[in-house]
Design a protein around this motif. Structure first.
Motif, PDB file in Angstrom:
ATOM      1  N   GLN A 118     148.332  -5.953  90.649  1.00 35.47           N
ATOM      2  CA  GLN A 118     149.139  -5.057  89.813  1.00 35.47           C
ATOM      3  C   GLN A 118     148.457  -3.694  89.676  1.00 35.47           C
ATOM      4  O   GLN A 118     147.240  -3.579  89.808  1.00 35.47           O
ATOM      5  N   PRO A 119     149.246  -2.647  89.381  1.00 35.51           N
ATOM      6  CA  PRO A 119     148.651  -1.320  89.232  1.00 35.51           C
ATOM      7  C   PRO A 119     147.632  -1.284  88.097  1.00 35.51           C
ATOM      8  O   PRO A 119     147.810  -1.935  87.059  1.00 35.51           O
ATOM      9  N   ALA A 120     146.579  -0.526  88.302  1.00 34.19           N
ATOM     10  CA  ALA A 120     145.566  -0.329  87.263  1.00 34.19           C
ATOM     11  C   ALA A 120     145.693   1.094  86.734  1.00 34.19           C
ATOM     12  O   ALA A 120     145.900   2.035  87.512  1.00 34.19           O
ATOM     13  N   TYR A 121     145.600   1.235  85.423  1.00 32.64           N
ATOM     14  CA  TYR A 121     145.682   2.553  84.795  1.00 32.64           C
ATOM     15  C   TYR A 121     144.462   2.775  83.919  1.00 32.64           C
ATOM     16  O   TYR A 121     143.917   1.837  83.328  1.00 32.64           O
ATOM     17  N   ALA A 122     144.065   4.029  83.819  1.00 31.62           N
ATOM     18  CA  ALA A 122     142.927   4.363  82.971  1.00 31.62           C
ATOM     19  C   ALA A 122     143.223   4.032  81.509  1.00 31.62           C
ATOM     20  O   ALA A 122     142.375   3.531  80.783  1.00 31.62           O
ATOM     21  N   ILE A 123     144.478   4.284  81.098  1.00 32.85           N
ATOM     22  CA  ILE A 123     144.857   4.171  79.689  1.00 32.85           C
ATOM     23  C   ILE A 123     146.138   3.365  79.547  1.00 32.85           C
ATOM     24  O   ILE A 123     147.098   3.587  80.297  1.00 32.85           O
ATOM     25  N   SER A 124     146.157   2.460  78.596  1.00 32.39           N
ATOM     26  CA  SER A 124     147.378   1.712  78.267  1.00 32.39           C
ATOM     27  C   SER A 124     147.513   1.697  76.751  1.00 32.39           C
ATOM     28  O   SER A 124     146.549   1.413  76.032  1.00 32.39           O
ATOM     29  N   LEU A 125     148.699   2.029  76.256  1.00 34.28           N
ATOM     30  CA  LEU A 125     148.932   2.189  74.823  1.00 34.28           C
ATOM     31  C   LEU A 125     149.934   1.156  74.311  1.00 34.28           C
ATOM     32  O   LEU A 125     150.590   0.474  75.094  1.00 34.28           O
ATOM     33  N   PHE A 126     150.067   1.075  72.998  1.00 32.11           N
ATOM     34  CA  PHE A 126     151.020   0.148  72.372  1.00 32.11           C
ATOM     35  C   PHE A 126     151.442   0.729  71.034  1.00 32.11           C
ATOM     36  O   PHE A 126     150.758   1.579  70.464  1.00 32.11           O
ATOM     37  N   LYS A 127     152.577   0.272  70.507  1.00 33.54           N
ATOM     38  CA  LYS A 127     153.155   0.867  69.304  1.00 33.54           C
ATOM     39  C   LYS A 127     153.034   0.019  68.046  1.00 33.54           C
ATOM     40  O   LYS A 127     153.178   0.542  66.942  1.00 33.54           O
ATOM     41  N   ASP A 128     152.810  -1.282  68.167  1.00 33.29           N
ATOM     42  CA  ASP A 128     153.042  -2.166  67.025  1.00 33.29           C
ATOM     43  C   ASP A 128     152.021  -2.065  65.900  1.00 33.29           C
ATOM     44  O   ASP A 128     152.216  -2.683  64.856  1.00 33.29           O
ATOM     45  N   TRP A 129     150.971  -1.257  66.054  1.00 32.12           N
ATOM     46  CA  TRP A 129     150.048  -1.031  64.939  1.00 32.12           C
ATOM     47  C   TRP A 129     150.222   0.360  64.331  1.00 32.12           C
ATOM     48  O   TRP A 129     149.459   0.744  63.445  1.00 32.12           O
ATOM     49  N   ASP A 130     151.195   1.124  64.795  1.00 36.79           N
ATOM     50  CA  ASP A 130     151.407   2.469  64.260  1.00 36.79           C
ATOM     51  C   ASP A 130     151.710   2.394  62.765  1.00 36.79           C
ATOM     52  O   ASP A 130     152.503   1.545  62.325  1.00 36.79           O
ATOM     53  N   GLY A 131     151.088   3.263  61.990  1.00 31.16           N
ATOM     54  CA  GLY A 131     151.292   3.265  60.539  1.00 31.16           C
ATOM     55  C   GLY A 131     151.621   4.652  60.047  1.00 31.16           C
ATOM     56  O   GLY A 131     152.743   5.126  60.178  1.00 31.16           O
ATOM     57  N   ASN A 132     150.624   5.343  59.471  1.00 32.97           N
ATOM     58  CA  ASN A 132     150.831   6.726  59.061  1.00 32.97           C
ATOM     59  C   ASN A 132     150.886   7.659  60.260  1.00 32.97           C
ATOM     60  O   ASN A 132     151.325   8.809  60.140  1.00 32.97           O
ATOM     61  N   MET A 133     150.432   7.167  61.388  1.00 36.88           N
ATOM     62  CA  MET A 133     150.402   7.958  62.615  1.00 36.88           C
ATOM     63  C   MET A 133     150.370   7.017  63.812  1.00 36.88           C
ATOM     64  O   MET A 133     150.344   5.799  63.654  1.00 36.88           O
TER      65      MET A 133
END
Length: 584
Positions: A217-232
């Motif tokens: 599978q492709p490898a990326y330097a950075i991977s993000l997610f949304k489910d802990w977003d709070g005040n920001m």
């Protein structure tokens, strides 16, 4: 007020819809006579107690080896009630509070929740037992601080420590840091990294050289997610921690109180992080599934070697630094970013965010008080710990004292902790070791604290024998390029690259209804615009989105909430200064 010296206290009237009286128990209404806990609880009648635990990730009867220890010592079973399992949110809490019985043993947040439960009469004043709780005695100051201003002893603090509040609480690794796939960083020639932005060309070199993971599978330097977003946007807050900042609502506050930032200011560390991600995405370094995946999906990508950067050691290392990978020289390690000054949480002499309390309707409060006291004993601390910190387990099963007097893992302990797990012998309760870990998921004493029975830290991860046994090509190569540092924290302290926020146990006041209403709208706008900025098509769109975010939140009343958060951030620093002065 020292409650150990002032056991007999007056009970003030309790307000609110609920009118239970915290002292009306089997022991007798308003009875403040001291009770000795020094008895053989194993011979008492068997009981099952309800444990309402806001941190638990398991619901039901505690089984396995920890359940057997509790049963053998106290003839007691723990029926764990876990809001995290029961649908999340406040539903379970609100339902049980409305019913007048949250639980027999309660693990929830101090501050607002604690005050609410005292006011509603759901917490027992444990003053009559406290003088007999010898294992809690070394932490009198923390108990007094937690119950300050109250009319009794309603709670016992968690994550207490005998370390100075100006000492890092984390131990081997800080909570935050720039952790890269060290093996791929080595392949790139160990390039120098001056600033946060200098990470990008390094990550580009690493990703270009290794565009795919071993699973194809492709490898990326950075991977993000949304489910802990709070005040920001939570992943945009983390880089600020590399420069000594942590969040207080919409404020980024430096650990030493020298600077406070509004997160939406154009020159804030938060906007800097958004620009970092935007630039990374323009370079093709950001996982395109970041906007739709959750934490679990992202974690599996770390496990598969599909992500190259982690802001948290307990993410990248936990997922990828398996014994086999490290034996092959592969894994995440902190890289030497020259201008970093990493935020560290100081040891909490007054305890952490949660507390332990006894429910006012408990059938046998003395036995529960004895159990709580045991949790602060060396035996209790070793057996019980949060699932992220890891406990060393019971002596004789997972560890023993070596010929030189130092604690060492047993063959079973090595299998359980280092080789993927082990089945517990029947005499210890049977089942898989991991299935028997304490469901309480909370530290009473910091694992980095010294066990008075051994002279070494409670956690096996800090034992010399463990560090020698787990040396591997990855850690050896890392140490060779980091001044022969024995740990990440040692490297950071030696190079003056860590800044400690003294552990003050400060708890911000609850939002007023007005603040809460404004915050809800503002944070939704900040999060929405932040994600759009990261994936903007060009710099012009990024700048336009930033301006729109700033204009929108100001129109929603951002300044009102910012003033509230700024006052709390400064009050937090005052508490840090005071505790650092008190415990020099």
């Amino acid at each position: 007020m020292n409650f150990r010296r002032s056991v007999a206290v007056m009970v003030a009237p309790l307000l609110g819809v609920l009118t239970l009286t915290a002292c009306t128990t089997a022991a007798g209404e308003d009875d403040k006579t001291p009770v000795s806990l020094d008895q053989d609880w194993s011979a008492a009648e068997p009981i099952t107690i309800d444990v309402y635990d806001g941190l638990a990730n398991y619901m039901g009867i505690q089984g396995g080896w920890f359940g057997k220890i509790v049963k053998d010592k106290f003839n007691m079973e723990l029926n764990v009630l876990a809001p995290n399992v029961a649908g999340g949110g406040d539903t379970l809490y609100n339902t049980r509070v409305a019913g007048g019985d949250l639980g027999d043993l309660i693990v929830v947040d101090k501050g607002e929740q604690m005050d609410e439960l005292i006011e509603g009469g759901l917490l027992l004043d444990s003053s009559r037992y406290y003088d007999s709780m010898k294992n809690v005695a070394p932490y009198d100051a923390a108990v007094d601080h937690l119950n300050e201003g109250k009319d009794g002893v309603y709670g016992f603090p968690t994550s207490v420590s005998s370390l100075k509040p100006t000492e890092p609480s984390e131990g081997i690794d800080p909570t935050f840091g720039p952790y890269l796939r060290w093996d791929l960083y080595a392949d790139a020639g160990y390039p120098e990294i001056g600033t946060l932005e200098d990470l990008l060309p390094v990550l580009k070199t690493m990703q270009d050289a290794h565009p795919k993971a071993e699973n194809g599978q492709p490898a990326y330097a950075i991977s993000l997610f949304k489910d802990w977003d709070g005040n920001m946007m939570v992943t945009a807050k983390q880089p600020a921690c590399l420069y000594g900042f942590d969040e207080m609502g919409f404020v980024l506050a430096k650990a030493d109180g020298s600077e406070y930032q509004s997160i939406v200011d154009s020159d804030s560390e938060y906007v800097r992080a958004l620009k970092f991600y935007f630039d990374a995405n323009q370079m093709g370094l950001v996982d395109p599934e970041s906007t739709t995946q959750n934490y679990d999906t992202m974690f599996s990508k770390y496990q598969n070697g599909q992500v190259l950067l982690s802001w948290w050691p307990w993410l990248g290392q936990s997922a990828y630094n398996t014994d086999q990978n490290m034996a092959d020289g592969k894994g995440f390690e902190l890289v030497p970013m020259q201008d970093q000054q990493i935020f560290s949480y100081g040891a909490e002499v007054y305890g952490g965010k949660q507390f332990l309390g006894i429910g006012s309707g408990a059938e046998d409060p003395a036995r529960i008080a004895a159990f709580i006291d045991w949790l602060y004993s060396p035996e209790g601390v070793l057996a019980n710990s949060s699932q992220t910190m890891g406990s060393s387990g019971p002596e004789g099963l997972t560890w023993e004292t070596g010929d030189d007097g130092e604690p060492v893992l047993t063959e079973f302990g090595t299998k359980a902790f280092l080789e993927g797990g082990a089945d517990v012998p029947a005499e210890w309760g049977g089942g898989a070791y991991q299935d028997g870990v304490s469901a309480l998921n909370v530290n009473t004493v910091l694992p980095i604290d010294e066990n008075p029975a051994t002279g070494f830290p409670y956690s096996y991860k800090y034992w010399p024998s463990y560090q020698e046994a787990t040396a591997n090509p990855l850690t050896e190569d890392w140490a060779a390029h980091m001044g022969d540092a024995k740990s990440t924290m040692e490297y950071l302290q030696t190079n003056d690259q860590v800044i400690v926020a003294p552990g003050s146990s400060y708890a911000a006041p609850a939002d007023t209804s007005e603040i809460e209403a404004i915050r809800s709208q503002v944070k939704a706008s900040i999060i929405e615009h932040s994600w759009k900025m990261v994936f903007a098509k060009d710099q012009a769109e990024f700048d336009a989105l930033l301006a729109k975010m700033q204009e929108t939140v100001e129109g929603l009343g951002y300044a009102t909430v910012l003033e509230f958060d700024m006052a709390n951030a400064k009050a937090q620093n005052e508490a840090r200064v005071e505790v650092a002065s008190t415990f020099q």
